[in-house]
Design a protein around this motif. Structure first.
Motif, PDB file in Angstrom:
ATOM      1  N   ASN A  49       6.647   7.399  -6.733  1.00  0.00           N
ATOM      2  CA  ASN A  49       5.507   7.280  -7.655  1.00  0.00           C
ATOM      3  C   ASN A  49       6.918   6.768  -8.876  1.00  0.00           C
ATOM      4  N   HIS A  50       8.188   7.589  -8.810  1.00  0.00           N
ATOM      5  CA  HIS A  50       8.809   6.997 -10.244  1.00  0.00           C
ATOM      6  C   HIS A  50       8.609   5.596 -10.382  1.00  0.00           C
ATOM      7  N   LYS A  67       6.827   8.745  -0.796  1.00  0.00           N
ATOM      8  CA  LYS A  67       5.956   8.579  -2.073  1.00  0.00           C
ATOM      9  C   LYS A  67       6.240   8.997  -3.726  1.00  0.00           C
ATOM     10  N   GLU A  68       7.092  10.286  -3.308  1.00  0.00           N
ATOM     11  CA  GLU A  68       7.766  10.697  -4.762  1.00  0.00           C
ATOM     12  C   GLU A  68       8.541   9.659  -4.784  1.00  0.00           C
ATOM     13  N   LYS A  81       6.253   4.232 -12.515  1.00  0.00           N
ATOM     14  CA  LYS A  81       6.690   4.583 -13.554  1.00  0.00           C
ATOM     15  C   LYS A  81       6.708   3.469 -14.420  1.00  0.00           C
ATOM     16  N   ARG A 100       3.958  -1.702  -4.029  1.00  0.00           N
ATOM     17  CA  ARG A 100       3.728  -0.323  -4.016  1.00  0.00           C
ATOM     18  C   ARG A 100       4.619  -0.011  -2.723  1.00  0.00           C
ATOM     19  N   ALA A 105       6.533   2.847  -1.591  1.00  0.00           N
ATOM     20  CA  ALA A 105       6.387   3.947  -0.410  1.00  0.00           C
ATOM     21  C   ALA A 105       6.867   3.435   0.423  1.00  0.00           C
ATOM     22  N   PRO A 125      -1.456   8.447 -11.548  1.00  0.00           N
ATOM     23  CA  PRO A 125      -1.426   9.426 -10.316  1.00  0.00           C
ATOM     24  C   PRO A 125      -1.500   8.138  -8.916  1.00  0.00           C
ATOM     25  N   TYR A 126      -0.067   7.656  -9.025  1.00  0.00           N
ATOM     26  CA  TYR A 126      -0.014   6.129  -7.823  1.00  0.00           C
ATOM     27  C   TYR A 126       0.245   7.022  -6.298  1.00  0.00           C
ATOM     28  N   LEU A 127      -0.177   7.039  -5.832  1.00  0.00           N
ATOM     29  CA  LEU A 127       0.443   7.186  -4.096  1.00  0.00           C
ATOM     30  C   LEU A 127      -0.097   8.246  -3.805  1.00  0.00           C
ATOM     31  N   GLU A 169      -0.229  11.452  -6.137  1.00  0.00           N
ATOM     32  CA  GLU A 169       0.487  12.105  -7.360  1.00  0.00           C
ATOM     33  C   GLU A 169      -0.441  12.621  -7.664  1.00  0.00           C
TER      34      GLU A 169
END
Length: 262
Positions: free
Chosen positions: A115-116, A111-112, A119, A102, A106, A41-43, A45
């Protein structure tokens, strides 16, 4: 967009060679973790999505190529791997450095996409990486302006905790050498994060006894080298990131104009 679709759409030359091996291992861990219910659950998500079967483009034969066009995805992956190397250089991973990476992603990608990237970064960061092998692939395949942008980003990471450790400087210098970045270019970019007595001269890559004509010539050369249009092929987001280097060159020149009175 799933992480597998993002990778398949974004990556070019970096999906082969030693970098491809690192990403393949990291991606496998990401898929396994998602299957186990870890949604990363970063940023902001939300809940993890249903696992999708990874879809990749056919992996290129890395040894066939001496030069391929660098894509935004290739640049992202190179950033993640080199960031991991620098962050671990002083044997201490400061949360401010991780937050810098991070936040950078961003700001650059949204954000999406960030996030990838994170991960993957979480799993890349757990691997033992051969700096030389990774950098030799980047040096072979990535254009020079993009490699300069990589070095600028790495110094930003090192400075994120408000202290650049000597081990981090040495690591970035080693990376620069493997990337085929000259010592003068390294010192120019490094100086953008310091403020020494010869600050403006070092950024422009000239001696402090340089004449007015030499200063003007150096400015034209550096402005061309660091112009954001040189990384236009990486996408608008990277052009914006390159503007910081360009501003530093302009500020250095303006400082010398005032000092020399021309």
């Amino acid at each position: 967009m799933s992480i597998s679709k993002w990778l398949g759409a974004a990556l070019g030359w970096s999906f082969g060679g030693p970098i491809g091996a690192i990403i393949g291992l990291a991606l496998g861990s990401v898929v396994d973790s998602m299957a186990d219910g870890d949604g990363f659950p970063y940023l902001g998500e939300g809940e993890p999505r249903k696992r999708e079967r990874p879809r990749y483009r056919k992996r290129p034969n890395y040894d066939q190529y001496t030069e391929r066009k660098t894509t935004s995805g290739d640049f992202e992956v190179s950033l993640l791997i080199l960031a991991s190397i620098v962050i671990k250089a002083d044997n201490h991973q400061d949360h401010r450095e991780l937050n810098f990476v991070r936040q950078y992603f961003a700001n650059m990608y949204g954000k999406e996409r960030a996030n990838h990237a994170f991960k993957l970064f979480k799993n890349i960061n757990q691997q033992d990486i051969s700096t030389r092998q990774v950098c030799m692939q980047i040096q072979r395949m990535m254009d020079h302006p993009s490699r300069l942008q990589l070095i600028h980003f790495l110094f930003g990471i090192a400075k994120a905790d408000e202290h650049v450790a000597e081990a981090e400087v040495k690591q970035i210098y080693t990376i620069s050498g493997y990337l085929g970045v000259s010592s003068r270019d390294f010192e120019s970019i490094k100086e953008m994060f310091y403020n020494s007595v010869d600050h403006a001269y070092k950024i422009l890559e000239i001696d402090k006894n340089a004449s007015v004509e030499e200063i003007k010539a150096a400015y034209r050369k550096m402005a061309k080298k660091y112009h954001p249009d040189r990384v236009a092929h990486l996408g608008k987001e990277h052009q914006e990131g390159a503007e910081e280097k360009f501003r530093q060159v302009q500020q250095a020149y303006e400082q010398l104009q005032k000092e020399k009175g021309f």
